[in-house]
Design a protein around this motif. Structure first.
Motif, PDB file in Angstrom:
ATOM      1  N   THR A 305       0.820  -1.218   0.000  1.00 31.50           N
ATOM      2  CA  THR A 305       0.000   0.000   0.000  1.00 31.50           C
ATOM      3  C   THR A 305       0.853   1.266   0.000  1.00 31.50           C
ATOM      4  O   THR A 305       0.348   2.337   0.327  1.00 31.50           O
ATOM      5  N   ALA A 307       2.414   4.615  -0.695  1.00 32.25           N
ATOM      6  CA  ALA A 307       1.819   5.729  -1.431  1.00 32.25           C
ATOM      7  C   ALA A 307       2.764   6.910  -1.586  1.00 32.25           C
ATOM      8  O   ALA A 307       2.355   7.979  -2.041  1.00 32.25           O
ATOM      9  N   VAL A 321       4.259   0.710  -8.891  1.00 29.58           N
ATOM     10  CA  VAL A 321       4.129   2.033  -8.289  1.00 29.58           C
ATOM     11  C   VAL A 321       3.599   3.004  -9.343  1.00 29.58           C
ATOM     12  O   VAL A 321       4.024   2.962 -10.510  1.00 29.58           O
ATOM     13  N   ASP A 322       2.685   3.870  -8.929  1.00 28.82           N
ATOM     14  CA  ASP A 322       2.137   4.872  -9.853  1.00 28.82           C
ATOM     15  C   ASP A 322       3.282   5.626 -10.512  1.00 28.82           C
ATOM     16  O   ASP A 322       4.168   6.152  -9.826  1.00 28.82           O
ATOM     17  N   ASN A 325       4.534   8.841  -9.310  1.00 32.21           N
ATOM     18  CA  ASN A 325       5.219   8.860  -8.013  1.00 32.21           C
ATOM     19  C   ASN A 325       6.633   8.287  -8.101  1.00 32.21           C
ATOM     20  O   ASN A 325       7.246   8.002  -7.082  1.00 32.21           O
TER      21      ASN A 325
END
Length: 507
Positions: A305, A307, A321-322, A325
């Protein structure tokens, strides 16, 4: 310009062909077939030659190869000579030897002049104005403190019963060596990467303590292994807390390197390749040995999770991972661009163009870091560089190649196409505070582990890998926080043995 063989054949008229004997025609066909085959082989050999030359030219400047593997002919970039003499310059603040506080000195000896150096008169000690201080540091012979416990058996004089003194678990359970001895074994094994036999020799030569290799292994295990309760976990509990801390941080640098784990305990029967993962923050560094380089391993390190922002290389394990980011390391990119520029033809032009933009970008970054540019000015100044960079990648990616082609140009095109997919992740550091353009912090953190791997060839078991992971985490994190490693290990082992809460790695 000379004509090719097919052009020469095409220039022959049908009438001329009609006059050529059939046997000669067959011979020409065979020669043309052989020539086509030779030309194909020559083209393949040229491609292979270019690839081999590229491999031979691989250095730490154009690949991920470590500097220790550079050839003797490799000459790294040197700064231009300034014309100044070597050493400290005029006006430079010198560094003198550090003196210990007078309070810790076991003996202070005062020396006074007997007479005046000018007139020869006797001088008085009472009018001393200042003293030049010089300290001599010595280490006394180290003698181990040995405590012998005797549990006697006494026969009752009345009834003849044999009475044995109770074996006290709080004494026997601590083993035959104190917490400081175990801490030294852990320190020599981790911070100083010594082998079992080297530790054995050090303990005897420095401390006068003889111990077997099996004892050293047992003490290493005690330093690392998980105890029966949270209060008996020594460093393993602190490392678990540190891993949780990493997963909650807003910015983390991550990297990974191969770390072989053999099958000494039967837990790696398939001989799966091991990887040592590192996650870096300003005050905590965590290591984990995992038998995988997949996304699941990266999620184990960062948390599924996670972020925050990460800085990494282009390893696909971080693709979960986004992309908004992620920050792709520009130090890795620069090496890729240098490698492309050292190829021939179109590849060289592409590489040189990318290096020009990289240099412009870092000139701006250095100005920002030296507070010569504000964040908004940096964002604005980088926009044309970003646009030009995108244009170069797009043009290179549109070059036509065979999907399975292995030529240097094909490698260049595939690299540019891959970078286009990650282009958003190249510029995170420009707009986000605290994000660095390179992953140098993680690269530096993992360097001691690489040296450890080269001297030990990995580990023999899962327990050995856990020891490496946990002790590297402890040593690296304490160094960042400027805390004493030996004191921490002593406190951790003492707390685990007495059932108390061990110290924490968290700042």
């Amino acid at each position: 310009m000379e004509k090719t063989v097919p052009e020469l054949i095409a220039a022959i008229s049908p009438e001329e062909w009609a006059q050529v004997p059939v046997s000669v025609l067959k011979l020409i066909e065979e020669l043309v077939r052989r020539m086509d085959k030779i030309e194909q082989e020559v083209a393949a050999l040229r491609t292979e030659n270019e690839l081999l030359k590229e491999q031979l030219a691989r250095t730490s400047a154009n690949s991920s190869q470590p500097p220790s593997k550079n050839s003797l002919t490799f000459k790294p970039n040197r700064k231009e000579p300034t014309g100044k003499k070597r050493g400290g310059q005029i006006g430079h603040i010198g560094h003198e030897r550090k003196l210990y506080p007078v309070e810790v000195c076991q003996e202070v000896i005062d020396h006074y002049p007997a007479q005046c150096s000018k007139c020869g008169s006797e001088v008085s000690e009472s009018i001393s104005s200042q003293a030049y201080r010089h300290q001599v540091v010595e280490i006394p012979p180290v003698q181990p403190i040995i405590t012998e416990h005797r549990f006697h058996q006494i026969t009752c004089s009345c009834c003849g019963t044999e009475n044995q003194a109770s074996i006290m678990p709080e004494i026997i359970g601590k083993g035959g060596y104190g917490a400081r001895v175990a801490a030294y074994v852990g320190l020599f094994s981790s911070q100083y990467r010594q082998s079992y036999r080297q530790i054995q020799k050090i303990m005897e030569a420095v401390f006068g303590i003889e111990m077997s290799l099996g004892t050293i292994n047992n003490l290493r295990t005690e330093v690392s292994e998980l105890g029966g309760s949270p209060a008996q976990q020594a460093v393993s509990g602190a490392v678990t807390d540190a891993q949780g801390y990493i997963q909650q941080q807003p910015i983390v640098g991550v990297d990974e390197t191969g770390f072989k784990q053999r099958n000494g305990d039967g837990q790696n029967a398939t001989k799966t390749s091991g990887w040592l993962w590192v996650a870096v923050t300003p005050l905590i560094i965590c290591f984990q040995v995992i038998l995988s380089r997949a996304s699941t391993a990266a999620q184990t390190v960062l948390g599924s999770t996670f972020a925050g922002f990460i800085t990494s290389d282009r390893c696909p394990a971080y693709n979960w991972v986004d992309i908004a980011n992620r920050q792709i390391c520009w130090a890795h990119l620069k090496r890729d661009f240098i490698q492309i520029s050292e190829r021939t033809g179109v590849s060289a032009e592409i590489g040189e163009s990318l290096l020009v933009q990289e240099k412009l970008l870092f000139n701006l970054w250095y100005q920002f870091r030296n507070e010569q540019l504000t964040r908004s000015e940096l964002v604005q100044a980088v926009e044309p560089i970003q646009a030009k960079f995108l244009s170069i990648l797009t043009e290179a990616a549109e070059l036509q190649i065979d999907g399975h082609e292995k030529t240097p140009l094909a490698k260049t095109v595939r690299t540019c196409r891959n970078l286009l997919k990650l282009e958003i992740a190249l510029w995170l550091f420009v707009r986000e505070e605290g994000v660095e353009p390179t992953n140098n912090a993680a690269e530096r953190a993992i360097r001691p582990a690489v040296i450890w791997r080269r001297t030990s060839f990995g580990s023999d078991s899962a327990a050995g890998s856990e020891f490496v992971s946990r002790l590297l985490t402890v040593v690296s994190s304490l160094n960042l926080q400027e805390r004493n490693i030996l004191d921490f290990l002593v406190e951790s082992i003492s707390a685990a043995r007495s059932g108390e809460i061990p110290p924490s790695l968290l700042p």
